[in-house]
Design a protein around this motif. Structure first.
Motif, PDB file in Angstrom:
ATOM      1  N   ILE A 262       0.632  -1.211   0.029  1.00  0.00           N
ATOM      2  CA  ILE A 262      -0.098  -0.087  -0.184  1.00  0.00           C
ATOM      3  C   ILE A 262       0.925   1.295  -0.056  1.00  0.00           C
ATOM      4  O   ILE A 262       1.360   1.611   1.065  1.00  0.00           O
ATOM      5  CB  ILE A 262      -0.969   0.154   1.131  1.00  0.00           C
ATOM      6  CG1 ILE A 262      -1.826  -1.295   1.340  1.00  0.00           C
ATOM      7  CG2 ILE A 262      -1.748   1.335   1.261  1.00  0.00           C
ATOM      8  CD1 ILE A 262      -2.526  -1.415   2.514  1.00  0.00           C
ATOM      9  N   GLY A 263       1.090   1.742  -1.058  1.00  0.00           N
ATOM     10  CA  GLY A 263       1.955   2.872  -1.198  1.00  0.00           C
ATOM     11  C   GLY A 263       1.449   4.081  -1.971  1.00  0.00           C
ATOM     12  O   GLY A 263       0.516   3.690  -2.780  1.00  0.00           O
ATOM     13  N   PHE A 264       1.795   5.141  -2.021  1.00  0.00           N
ATOM     14  CA  PHE A 264       1.379   6.387  -2.870  1.00  0.00           C
ATOM     15  C   PHE A 264       2.421   7.111  -3.260  1.00  0.00           C
ATOM     16  O   PHE A 264       3.564   7.170  -2.665  1.00  0.00           O
ATOM     17  CB  PHE A 264       0.159   7.257  -1.938  1.00  0.00           C
ATOM     18  CG  PHE A 264      -0.910   6.303  -1.472  1.00  0.00           C
ATOM     19  CD1 PHE A 264      -2.029   6.163  -2.173  1.00  0.00           C
ATOM     20  CD2 PHE A 264      -0.901   5.688  -0.327  1.00  0.00           C
ATOM     21  CE1 PHE A 264      -2.988   5.355  -1.909  1.00  0.00           C
ATOM     22  CE2 PHE A 264      -1.918   4.995   0.388  1.00  0.00           C
ATOM     23  CZ  PHE A 264      -3.266   4.813  -0.488  1.00  0.00           C
ATOM     24  N   HIS A 265       2.162   7.798  -4.360  1.00  0.00           N
ATOM     25  CA  HIS A 265       3.466   8.874  -4.989  1.00  0.00           C
ATOM     26  C   HIS A 265       2.571   9.592  -5.906  1.00  0.00           C
ATOM     27  O   HIS A 265       1.675   9.501  -6.523  1.00  0.00           O
ATOM     28  CB  HIS A 265       4.249   8.135  -5.586  1.00  0.00           C
ATOM     29  CG  HIS A 265       4.208   7.444  -6.911  1.00  0.00           C
ATOM     30  ND1 HIS A 265       3.746   6.022  -6.977  1.00  0.00           N
ATOM     31  CD2 HIS A 265       4.068   7.849  -8.034  1.00  0.00           C
ATOM     32  CE1 HIS A 265       3.559   5.783  -8.361  1.00  0.00           C
ATOM     33  NE2 HIS A 265       3.895   6.766  -9.131  1.00  0.00           N
ATOM     34  N   ASP A 266       3.450  10.756  -6.187  1.00  0.00           N
ATOM     35  CA  ASP A 266       2.799  11.712  -6.963  1.00  0.00           C
ATOM     36  C   ASP A 266       3.400  11.519  -8.330  1.00  0.00           C
ATOM     37  O   ASP A 266       4.496  11.177  -8.660  1.00  0.00           O
ATOM     38  CB  ASP A 266       3.425  13.289  -6.771  1.00  0.00           C
ATOM     39  CG  ASP A 266       3.169  14.465  -7.493  1.00  0.00           C
ATOM     40  OD1 ASP A 266       2.820  14.202  -8.705  1.00  0.00           O
ATOM     41  OD2 ASP A 266       2.908  15.459  -6.830  1.00  0.00           O
ATOM     42  N   ALA A 267       2.216  11.288  -9.231  1.00  0.00           N
ATOM     43  CA  ALA A 267       2.392  10.718 -10.623  1.00  0.00           C
ATOM     44  C   ALA A 267       2.508  11.888 -11.655  1.00  0.00           C
ATOM     45  O   ALA A 267       2.771  11.687 -12.932  1.00  0.00           O
ATOM     46  CB  ALA A 267       1.343  10.106 -10.971  1.00  0.00           C
ATOM     47  N   ALA A 268       2.947  13.195 -11.019  1.00  0.00           N
ATOM     48  CA  ALA A 268       3.066  14.141 -12.098  1.00  0.00           C
ATOM     49  C   ALA A 268       4.250  14.414 -13.227  1.00  0.00           C
ATOM     50  O   ALA A 268       4.143  14.432 -14.145  1.00  0.00           O
ATOM     51  CB  ALA A 268       2.883  15.562 -11.336  1.00  0.00           C
ATOM     52  N   THR A 272       8.252  18.698 -12.321  1.00  0.00           N
ATOM     53  CA  THR A 272       8.392  18.598 -10.425  1.00  0.00           C
ATOM     54  C   THR A 272       9.000  17.352 -10.303  1.00  0.00           C
ATOM     55  O   THR A 272      10.016  17.417  -9.398  1.00  0.00           O
ATOM     56  CB  THR A 272       7.080  18.841  -9.784  1.00  0.00           C
ATOM     57  OG1 THR A 272       5.995  17.525 -10.149  1.00  0.00           O
ATOM     58  CG2 THR A 272       6.421  20.045 -10.115  1.00  0.00           C
ATOM     59  N   LEU A 273       8.851  16.284 -10.742  1.00  0.00           N
ATOM     60  CA  LEU A 273       9.379  14.891 -10.446  1.00  0.00           C
ATOM     61  C   LEU A 273       9.320  14.846  -8.896  1.00  0.00           C
ATOM     62  O   LEU A 273      10.418  14.344  -8.396  1.00  0.00           O
ATOM     63  CB  LEU A 273      10.837  14.754 -10.945  1.00  0.00           C
ATOM     64  CG  LEU A 273      11.093  15.131 -12.531  1.00  0.00           C
ATOM     65  CD1 LEU A 273      12.278  15.046 -12.923  1.00  0.00           C
ATOM     66  CD2 LEU A 273      10.313  13.825 -13.170  1.00  0.00           C
ATOM     67  N   LYS A 274       8.184  15.002  -8.112  1.00  0.00           N
ATOM     68  CA  LYS A 274       8.178  15.148  -6.974  1.00  0.00           C
ATOM     69  C   LYS A 274       8.967  13.875  -6.082  1.00  0.00           C
ATOM     70  O   LYS A 274       9.471  13.835  -5.146  1.00  0.00           O
ATOM     71  CB  LYS A 274       6.779  15.484  -6.446  1.00  0.00           C
ATOM     72  CG  LYS A 274       6.541  15.547  -4.999  1.00  0.00           C
ATOM     73  CD  LYS A 274       5.398  16.130  -4.759  1.00  0.00           C
ATOM     74  CE  LYS A 274       5.275  16.636  -3.167  1.00  0.00           C
ATOM     75  NZ  LYS A 274       5.083  15.038  -2.411  1.00  0.00           N
ATOM     76  N   ASP A 275       8.031  12.774  -6.669  1.00  0.00           N
ATOM     77  CA  ASP A 275       8.563  11.300  -5.989  1.00  0.00           C
ATOM     78  C   ASP A 275       9.273  10.473  -6.398  1.00  0.00           C
ATOM     79  O   ASP A 275       9.577   9.231  -6.181  1.00  0.00           O
ATOM     80  CB  ASP A 275       7.048  10.910  -5.594  1.00  0.00           C
ATOM     81  CG  ASP A 275       6.257  11.557  -4.165  1.00  0.00           C
ATOM     82  OD1 ASP A 275       6.928  12.368  -3.521  1.00  0.00           O
ATOM     83  OD2 ASP A 275       5.166  11.328  -4.296  1.00  0.00           O
ATOM     84  N   TRP A 276       9.540  10.724  -7.837  1.00  0.00           N
ATOM     85  CA  TRP A 276      10.363   9.870  -8.748  1.00  0.00           C
ATOM     86  C   TRP A 276      11.188  10.625  -9.825  1.00  0.00           C
ATOM     87  O   TRP A 276      10.598  11.815  -9.785  1.00  0.00           O
ATOM     88  CB  TRP A 276       9.451   8.727  -9.430  1.00  0.00           C
ATOM     89  CG  TRP A 276       8.462   9.174 -10.381  1.00  0.00           C
ATOM     90  CD1 TRP A 276       7.141   9.708 -10.219  1.00  0.00           C
ATOM     91  CD2 TRP A 276       8.858   9.660 -11.607  1.00  0.00           C
ATOM     92  NE1 TRP A 276       6.486  10.016 -11.178  1.00  0.00           N
ATOM     93  CE2 TRP A 276       7.627  10.065 -12.364  1.00  0.00           C
ATOM     94  CE3 TRP A 276      10.025   9.460 -12.589  1.00  0.00           C
ATOM     95  CZ2 TRP A 276       7.523  10.408 -13.492  1.00  0.00           C
ATOM     96  CZ3 TRP A 276       9.847   9.899 -13.975  1.00  0.00           C
ATOM     97  CH2 TRP A 276       8.570  10.179 -14.436  1.00  0.00           C
TER      98      TRP A 276
END
Length: 847
Positions: A262-268, A272-276
């Protein structure tokens, strides 16, 4: 391809959405300085030199300049270049461009013959620029049509299917105030190091295991983003569509591989490349081409690009947009790699001008590296290699089919291959995986072979395979996976560990390795079961074949010494800097003194392999920005991509552009010795590859041979360096434009013979310190006072004998300390002056 399953701390985003507008403004200014090719020169532009330039488009038909009108149409109506639209020429491929306008739109073919301004960057706005026979350029739409001016409608820009004459001819006129096309930065200043000559020793690092061209693997819907897009970074650094659901919570494979269901990340994605990208994110793009450029500028000189696929996982995974045929995927990746090379060339101004080249031989790689570029070596790592799977314990291919497919891959440029990967196949058994990945791959083995891995307790004292019993009792997970792929049946019951896969190297596997030996290919022994690897190494040892690799630590503790004894090469899995340094220290103790020792690293990026996280103790000894590259040629600062700034101290190797920072981190951890061994890595790999292709190994030659005007020992005047290498073998050293060999004289003494090459790569001087070599009764060690009887003095300590005819080679004698110190033979062109002759003798290493 490596799997990493443990819980890893997620790197916090280094930029918030607040202040994005200001950050983007700064980005635009910085990217203007970071583009690989400068603005247009004073010379008339060519179809390639237009790249990144700022131009107005002038119609040859009416002499007017193209403007963008408020209704999104274009007309050739301005009387000056300053009054026209200014287009940034953004290359999409060699000779193809987006004409990027001030408002960030591009002329786009619309309908049968229309042209409109559009912000949707894609094939409809992709134009091929061709020189026109009458002068100027024709501009052809990639999707059909030719750009032209319609004089009947007041100079409107149109794109009919075909048109000739001045209406379809344009000139590119230098302009100003163009928009900056968005791009990732490299944040590196200075000129990357070059070699001293095309045939000299190379100096630089090697990544032995990488998967930058993997965006189509496992059905094409698993990997998010790609190494490049013709239409820019904003199209390349994007997330997968399914990741955008539920705030990243629907990214099932990303979460599973990260050990967090169960994980979440910003897919934008960009900018921004916020989470990856992130060091422990295994499904997002980590090797964007500008990040690879930064690694090259930081000292990387060879990258082994392993073409990769896993047909079994493709059949298991429900999301896909292409075939699960592994060889089809490999063929596509071959084409993509060639397209990448062309794309990079286009960004640098034309064919051959980019920083990377695909190579098919060690000679070609050496020339590329010494030209200051990155050599790309193609390999294969797929689970059903050559489509030779093992359904119901029966090979899915015949020996003839295997050989035909191997021949085809070799013809297309593949030079190394893994006989075995994640599952048992027709060539041998797999070593398996640990943790939850082991559950997945064992279920995959069931899908591919109709049975789970048949693991047995290892024999006492033996190494063991990687399978981890702790994860398999998750019956619920195994049952869910089996249900997902439509399989049912009893789960395996294994004895207490350690466990070994009893499947060894098959007869077909032996035949594959024999065929690879015949072609001089590199045999990758990682991922093999203990038994398969042992039998493969025994075959290689019987054949005394040096072309063997362990490229990312997927073997066992007994393997390195056997590989080094054969003259092979090892690149440990990169991972964290402290762990890599420990593995390097272990390997150093097992090296074979007969061969040059250097070490590579296997990043396994984009291959389900986690990268190194931030070093835990870096607060006291951090990487300090800016820093000098590992080879001292370039200065690097923190890498910036979009609005995100990367710092290895905080987030580890979040993407491939952080590898120069990782090299610096290694220096902090292990000092100059590891730097020296890393910088010898590319040369040590090339020497292994040379030996695999039949070049004799280094060592003192048995006989010093004879001395004559055309031959000194094994050397021949006028012989190309590559021919000398293949005939005589690897020299003891290859300094600037010279090969130095050790020879053994009749009395057992060791001496040196050396060849020095001219600008054309042919031998222009042969020198010797062997006492058995004589001229006019004189040899090395004879009194210098006797030299004047047979030769003319041309400088201090230099004497030359008369040539037999004009333009013929001449014999040179060098004296030092009252004795003859060396004899040499030189071509006529090398005899001109004592100073140049002395420099050439210094290159030979005889004093």
């Amino acid at each position: 391809m490596r799997s990493s399953m443990g819980e890893k701390g997620r790197v916090a985003a280094c930029r918030s959405r607040a202040g994005l507008a200001g950050a983007l403004a700064t980005l635009v200014a910085l990217v203007a300085l970071a583009l690989p090719v400068a603005a247009p020169a004073a010379d008339p532009p060519t179809r390639y030199s237009l790249v990144h330039g700022c131009y107005a488009l002038q119609s040859v038909a009416n002499g007017r300049y193209v403007v963008r009108r408020p209704d999104a149409s274009y007309r050739a109506e301005a009387t000056t270049a300053a009054g026209g639209e200014a287009f940034r020429m953004q290359a999409t491929a060699l000779g193809r461009y987006l004409l990027y306008g001030r408002d960030q739109t591009v002329p786009t073919r619309s309908g049968a013959s229309g042209v409109i301004a559009s912000g949707d960057l894609g094939p409809a706005g992709d134009w091929r620029v061709q020189p026109a026979a009458e002068g100027g350029f024709r501009i052809e739409a990639l999707n059909g049509g030719v750009l032209a001016v319609d004089e009947g409608s007041g100079g409107a820009l149109i794109a009919p299917p075909s048109i000739a004459g001045d209406a379809a001819r344009f000139r590119f006129v230098a302009a100003g105030n163009c928009a900056i096309f968005p791009e990732a930065e490299v944040n590196a200043t200075g000129t990357p190091a070059r070699g001293s000559s095309p045939d000299a020793d190379v100096r630089g690092l090697i990544d032995t295991h990488n998967h930058p061209i993997n965006f189509n693997f496992i059905g094409g819907a698993v990997h998010c983003g790609r190494i490049w897009s013709p239409y820019g970074v904003q199209k390349a650094l994007v997330d997968c569509p399914d990741h955008a659901l539920v705030g990243g919570g629907a990214a099932l494979l990303e979460n599973f591989l990260g050990g967090n269901p169960i994980g979440f990340h910003d897919a934008a994605g960009w900018p921004t490349l916020k989470d990856w990208p992130r060091h422990d994110s295994l499904t997002h793009e980590g090797a964007y081409w500008r990040w690879i450029e930064r690694a090259w500028r930081g000292g990387l000189r060879i990258m082994v690009v392993d073409l990769v696929d896993n047909g079994v996982l493709c059949r298991i995974w429900p999301l896909k947009n292409r075939s699960c045929d592994e060889m089809q995927t490999i063929h596509e990746q071959l084409r993509y790699t060639e397209q990448l090379q062309d794309y990079v060339d286009a960004q640098f101004g034309g064919p051959g001008k980019g920083f990377l080249r695909i190579v098919k031989s060690p000679d070609a790689a050496r020339r590329v590296i010494n030209d200051g570029k990155l050599a790309i070596v193609l390999g294969m790592e797929n689970s059903e290699a050559f489509n030779c799977s093992l359904p119901n314990d029966t090979s899915a291919c015949t020996p003839q089919q295997m050989e035909q497919r191997l021949d085809e891959m070799y013809r297309l440029g593949v030079r190394s291959a893994f006989p075995v990967h994640k599952f048992d196949n027709a060539f041998g058994g797999t070593t398996g995986d640990g943790g939850l990945t082991g559950v997945l791959t064992n279920v995959g083995n069931m899908v591919g072979t109709s049975h789970f891995l048949r693991l047995q307790r290892c024999e006492a004292g033996h190494q063991h395979d990687r399978y981890d019993l702790e994860a398999f009792p998750r019956i619920d997970l195994v049952t869910q996976l089996l249900t997902l792929v439509g399989l049912h049946g009893a789960l395996p019951v294994y004895p207490a560990g350690p466990l070994c896969n009893p499947r060894g190297l098959s007869e077909l596997g032996k035949r594959l390795i024999e065929r690879m030996i015949a072609k001089g290919m590199m045999v990758e022994v990682d991922h093999m079961s203990i038994k398969t690897r042992d039998e493969a190494l025994k075959l290689l040892e019987r054949r005394k074949y040096p072309g063997v690799l362990s490229s990312h630590s997927w073997s066992d503790a007994t393997t390195p010494k056997r590989i080094y004894k054969l003259g092979g090469f090892i690149g440990p899995y990169a991972g964290g800097s402290k762990g890599f340094a420990e593995e390097w220290r272990t390997l150093r103790k097992q090296r074979d003194p007969r061969f040059l020792f250097g070490v590579g690293y296997g990043a396994d990026i984009n291959g389900f392999g986690a990268q190194g996280g931030p070093r835990g103790d870096n607060a006291e000894n951090p990487v300090r920005y800016p820093f000098r590259s590992i080879d001292g040629a370039v200065t690097l600062d923190r890498n910036r991509t979009g609005t995100r700034v990367f710092d290895i101290n905080k987030e580890g190797v979040a993407q491939y552009g952080l590898y120069p920072d990782w090299y610096e981190d290694l220096r902090k951890v292990a000092g100059q010795p590891i730097v020296d061994d890393l910088l010898r890595g590319a040369e040590a790999y090339l020497e292994t590859w040379e030996r695999a292709t039949g070049v004799p190994a280094p060592g003192c030659k048995v006989d010093a041979g004879l001395f004559g005007r055309s031959q000194v020992g094994p050397l021949r005047l006028g012989e190309p360096a590559t021919a000398l290498l293949r005939r005589v073998g690897q020299p003891a050293s290859r300094p600037t434009r010279a090969y130095r060999y050790c020879v053994t004289e009749r009395d057992g003494r060791q001496a040196t013979v050396a060849a020095v090459f001219g600008d054309d790569g042919r031998t222009i001087l042969m020198a010797t310190t062997a006492r058995q070599h004589r001229v006019a009764g004189l040899r090395v060690g004879s009194p210098a006072r006797r030299v004047g009887r047979v030769a003319k003095r041309i400088g201090r300590g230099l004497w030359i004998r008369r040539a037999r005819s004009a333009g013929a080679p001449r014999v040179v004698l060098q004296t030092r300390g009252g004795r003859i110190s060396a004899l040499a033979v030189v071509t006529a062109g090398t005899q001109a002056r004592a100073s140049s002759l002395r420099r050439t003798l210094r290159l030979a290493g005889v004093r």
